[in-house]
Design a protein around this motif. Structure first.
Motif, mmCIF file in Angstrom:
data_model
loop_
_atom_site.group_PDB
_atom_site.id
_atom_site.type_symbol
_atom_site.label_atom_id
_atom_site.label_comp_id
_atom_site.label_asym_id
_atom_site.label_seq_id
_atom_site.Cartn_x
_atom_site.Cartn_y
_atom_site.Cartn_z
ATOM 1 N N GLU A 110 -4.649 -1.876 -1.066
ATOM 2 C CA GLU A 110 -3.287 -2.418 -1.052
ATOM 3 C C GLU A 110 -2.770 -2.538 0.374
ATOM 4 N N TYR A 114 -1.220 -6.120 3.572
ATOM 5 C CA TYR A 114 -0.071 -6.325 4.447
ATOM 6 C C TYR A 114 -0.461 -6.847 5.836
ATOM 7 N N ARG A 206 12.632 -2.036 -4.877
ATOM 8 C CA ARG A 206 11.789 -2.995 -4.181
ATOM 9 C C ARG A 206 11.282 -2.416 -2.855
ATOM 10 N N GLN A 207 9.968 -2.502 -2.674
ATOM 11 C CA GLN A 207 9.292 -2.022 -1.466
ATOM 12 C C GLN A 207 9.543 -0.539 -1.179
ATOM 13 N N THR A 226 9.500 -4.613 -7.646
ATOM 14 C CA THR A 226 8.771 -5.669 -6.971
ATOM 15 C C THR A 226 8.347 -5.216 -5.574
ATOM 16 N N GLY A 227 7.070 -5.313 -5.300
ATOM 17 C CA GLY A 227 6.573 -4.930 -3.982
ATOM 18 C C GLY A 227 6.572 -3.447 -3.706
ATOM 19 N N PRO A 248 5.020 -4.591 -9.787
ATOM 20 C CA PRO A 248 4.120 -5.276 -8.857
ATOM 21 C C PRO A 248 2.955 -5.896 -9.638
#
Length: 262
Positions: A110, A114, A206-207, A226-227, A248
């Motif tokens: 993962e 990035y 998120r994130q 999400t993320g 995700p």
């Protein structure tokens, strides 16, 4: 280099190792006590679970949460057709070790997405893959491997979440049963946080870095993940959610989650 498909459990290609190797303790997660090395009474001779579709209703919720990260089928593949002559104890001892190594590969794969620290990540992935092929996995120092991997994962997390995320550092926090409905946890550091039974309905995750976070019975209905960084299928399986929960792409919505609004 591994991909996420290789690191997902494929029970149909496994000898039911987790059904024998692991210990069951009679509790809300398991209906019976079972010692390590003892076959679960629900395991058939062809290594299939006879109550697979009814595990939760029959008191085996723990089985629906466990994820071997593909270690079970890999050990079964290595044993091949000669598995019956191979001492079962060797495979059972190897399972938890290879599972941890595969978990590290899940995180590293993962992190590579990035596009940061790529040379370092590729080198460490190669190292962990090499270690995972060790003939006697019981000789592997998993703690040492985790230390090397964690340094890179921390750097990746900090880069993705940015400087402003320092204001939301809840690493290792005791948030058991916390009322966090609608909370702004975007890009928060929730590494190792105890979120057992926390109310995270409609929360913004998120994130957020969720590596090692305990999400058992956390209510994720309507939450946006999400993320989210380093979220695993096992964490999602252990939580509660519905069709309105945003996840995700790397994880799938558990079949036992409810319909939206239920």
């Amino acid at each position: 280099m591994p991909n996420r498909t290789d690191l997902r459990a494929d029970c149909g290609s496994c000898f039911g190792l987790c059904c024998v190797a692991l210990t069951f303790t009679r509790s809300a997660d398991f209906a019976i006590d079972k010692s390590a090395g003892e076959a679960c009474p629900n395991l058939s001779e062809d290594f299939r679970c006879t109550i697979h579709r009814d595990l939760r209703s029959k008191g085996f919720q723990g089985c629906t949460v466990y994820d071997c990260f593909g270690a079970g089928q890999e050990i079964s593949r290595r044993a091949g057709t000669s598995w019956r002559e191979q001492p079962g104890a060797e495979m059972f001892a190897a399972l938890p070790i290879l599972r941890q190594l595969h978990e590290l590969l899940w995180y590293l794969t993962e992190a590579l997405e990035y596009k940061a620290f790529e040379p370092e990540l590729l080198a460490v992935i190669d190292r962990v893959e090499s270690v995972s092929r060790t003939a006697d996995l019981t000789t592997v120092d998993v703690i040492a491997e985790r230390a090397v991997v964690n340094e890179l994962l921390l750097k990746t997390s900090q880069l993705v979440r940015g400087k402003q995320s320092k204001k939301k550092d809840r690493r290792g926090a005791d948030l058991i049963g916390a009322r966090l409905r609608g909370a702004d946890l975007q890009k928060a550091n929730l590494r190792g946080a105890y979120l057992i039974a926390a109310d995270l309905r409609d929360a913004d995750l998120r994130q957020a870095d969720l590596i090692g976070a305990d999400l058992r019975d956390a209510d994720l209905r309507g939450a946006d993940l999400t993320g989210a960084l380093f979220l695993t299928q096992a964490q999602v399986n252990a939580a509660r959610g519905d069709l309105s929960t945003k996840l995700p792409d790397a994880v799938t919505r558990p079949s036992h989650w409810t319909a939206a609004g239920a």
